[in-house]
Design an enzyme around this catalytic site. Structure first.
Site, mmCIF file in Angstrom:
data_model
loop_
_atom_site.group_PDB
_atom_site.id
_atom_site.type_symbol
_atom_site.label_atom_id
_atom_site.label_comp_id
_atom_site.label_asym_id
_atom_site.label_seq_id
_atom_site.Cartn_x
_atom_site.Cartn_y
_atom_site.Cartn_z
ATOM 1 N N GLN A 37 -10.741 40.019 -79.360
ATOM 2 C CA GLN A 37 -11.286 41.148 -79.033
ATOM 3 C C GLN A 37 -11.326 41.971 -80.218
ATOM 4 O OE1 GLN A 37 -8.161 42.017 -75.952
ATOM 5 N NE2 GLN A 37 -9.548 41.365 -74.326
ATOM 6 N N MET B 81 -10.433 36.812 -67.986
ATOM 7 C CA MET B 81 -9.268 37.077 -67.261
ATOM 8 C C MET B 81 -9.123 36.334 -66.057
ATOM 9 S SD MET B 81 -6.865 39.532 -67.715
ATOM 10 C CE MET B 81 -7.327 41.146 -68.298
ATOM 11 N N CYS C 95 -8.597 46.262 -71.585
ATOM 12 C CA CYS C 95 -8.059 46.971 -70.301
ATOM 13 C C CYS C 95 -6.921 47.553 -70.534
ATOM 14 C CB CYS C 95 -7.582 45.611 -69.401
ATOM 15 S SG CYS C 95 -6.601 44.459 -69.812
ATOM 16 N N SER D 107 -2.965 35.841 -75.961
ATOM 17 C CA SER D 107 -3.772 35.293 -76.888
ATOM 18 C C SER D 107 -5.254 35.812 -77.095
ATOM 19 C CB SER D 107 -4.087 33.703 -76.646
ATOM 20 O OG SER D 107 -4.747 33.539 -75.404
#
Length: 434
Positions: free
Chosen positions: A121, A195, A51, A116
């Protein structure tokens, strides 16, 4: 070979441009990776798409060509012009690229410093490319060091202490708006990814009730069970009903198009606080007087407070990153010299065998002396090469060693062959992210 990063992130690129650059599905990333590595000058690549950032990392033989190839492909994908991308994107080469990658994995480049999620990712981004056969040994080196660097940053500093992600910043902002009145409120959460789950956990700690919305009822119920009490679920079919009933909403889906549109609002007298945490955005532009809508970039000012509180830890973390960058290049240069030294010794051994064969054939030396003569000659050559090879190892730790090593390779006509990834990782104790 050099390393290069082309980065479009929350610091240099607005949300609307990041939405155009973002990769919504793995298939899109794989397609881009195939195109990148089809160029003969790009050896390996991986793509981080979150994002807050879209980054392309490559091992390249030609940094100028790879940079322009990356911008060209991204221009075709996003509809943004080459010059627009060039003006907004960050380019990092070699040592700067390594420093940037290590900083990203250590969460020093995140919108919320210390969050974190980014380490996982980046590892996932490399893993995807590795299985796609578009990343291998060269980028594995970088990822291995980056993960170790990030671990030390977290262990030595307090930089990863609250908040954990952009979702927790959003909940903090909601708490700031409502104060203690947030207790007992119903918070609608759309999306059950990481998220959404972080937002849910933080809201439950504030004694909110949580309504999870999604498309898969069974998955929703499983998530609700994991979260515990005060959580219930429903499908997206009833989204419009909850938009007109409850004030507080958090949305973080992977939808390509907006899922909340102005036409879905029936009650415009309700005071609403909404958080759109998705890229691309989940919530359409709304023109409601009683709506406070926070998108990802709107949370920058909140994260600045977090940055100020963590500046001392961030400075200590930067020192760690710089040390790991220097150690990485020292290790990389040392790694490049060992095959050269080995080949020099093999050439010496081959010369001994050749001359012994010639001497024995011409009766200069009896055959029965071959073994002793070979041992003596090898010892002589080893003694002769000892100081030069030690000097080579010593100079390999210096920043300007590459030209010296290349000169030695030219003098001795040495070609170092690439070793396969499995042998490489076994010899150098690096873990692959499969």
């Amino acid at each position: 070979m050099s390393y290069q990063v082309v980065s479009f992130n929350h610091k240099n690129c607005e949300q609307i441009e990041r939405e155009k650059l973002a990769f919504a599905h793995e298939s899109e990333i794989k397609e881009m990776l195939e195109k990148l590595t089809s160029f003969e000058f790009i050896e390996e690549a991986y793509i981080v798409s979150t994002c807050n950032r879209v980054e392309i990392v490559v091992a390249t033989k030609d940094a100028f060509s790879s940079y322009h190839a990356i911008l060209g492909l991204l221009s075709i994908k996003s509809g943004l012009s080459f010059h627009e991308l060039k003006s907004m994107g960050g380019r990092y080469d070699d040592a700067e690229a390594i420093f940037h990658i290590f900083s990203v994995v250590s969460s020093l480049e995140s919108l919320v410093i210390g969050e974190s999620q980014i380490t996982g990712q980046v590892k996932d981004a490399y893993r995807l490319s590795f299985h796609n056969k578009t990343a291998n040994r060269k980028l594995n080196r970088v990822i291995s060091y980056a993960v170790k660097c990030g671990a030390e940053v977290r262990n030595v500093t307090n930089i990863s202490k609250h908040p954990l992600s952009i979702a927790s910043v959003a909940v903090t902002q909601a708490h700031k708006i409502y104060g203690d009145n947030i207790s007992g409120m119903v918070a609608v959460i759309i999306g059950t990814g990481e998220m959404g789950m972080i937002a849910a956990k933080n809201l439950l700690r504030l004694d909110c009730d949580v309504l999870l919305l999604g498309r898969d009822k069974a998955k929703l119920e499983q998530k609700a069970q994991e979260l515990g009490e005060n959580v219930w679920v429903d499908t997206m079919e009833n989204l419009h009903k909850y938009l007109n009933r409850y004030r507080l909403l958090f949305s973080a889906t992977s939808a390509k198009e907006t899922i909340i549109k102005p036409s879905m609002i029936e009650n415009d007298n309700l005071d609403r606080v909404w958080f759109d945490m998705a890229i691309p955005r989940d919530i359409d532009d709304m023109h409601l007087q009683k709506l406070q809508l926070f998108r990802i970039d709107d949370l920058k000012s909140i994260s600045k407070e977090n940055y100020a509180l963590k500046q001392a830890q961030a400075n200590r973390a930067i020192e760690i990153v710089e040390r790991y960058r220097d150690e990485f290049y020292k290790w990389l240069r040392a790694l490049s010299i060992e095959p050269v030294i080995k080949e020099m010794r093999l050439q010496a051994k081959a010369a001994i065998e050749k001359e012994l064969d010639r001497a024995i054939a011409k009766k200069f030396v009896p055959e029965e002396y071959r073994e002793n003569m070979a041992k003596m000659a090898e010892q002589m050559f080893n003694r002769f090469l000892h100081d030069p090879t030690q000097n080579l190892r010593h100079c390999s730790s210096e920043t300007d060693s590459t030209k010296r090593v290349e000169a030695i390779k030219d003098i001795f006509n040495i070609i170092t062959n690439e070793r396969n990834a499995k042998k490489y990782k076994k010899e150098h104790h690096l873990k692959g992210y499969k």
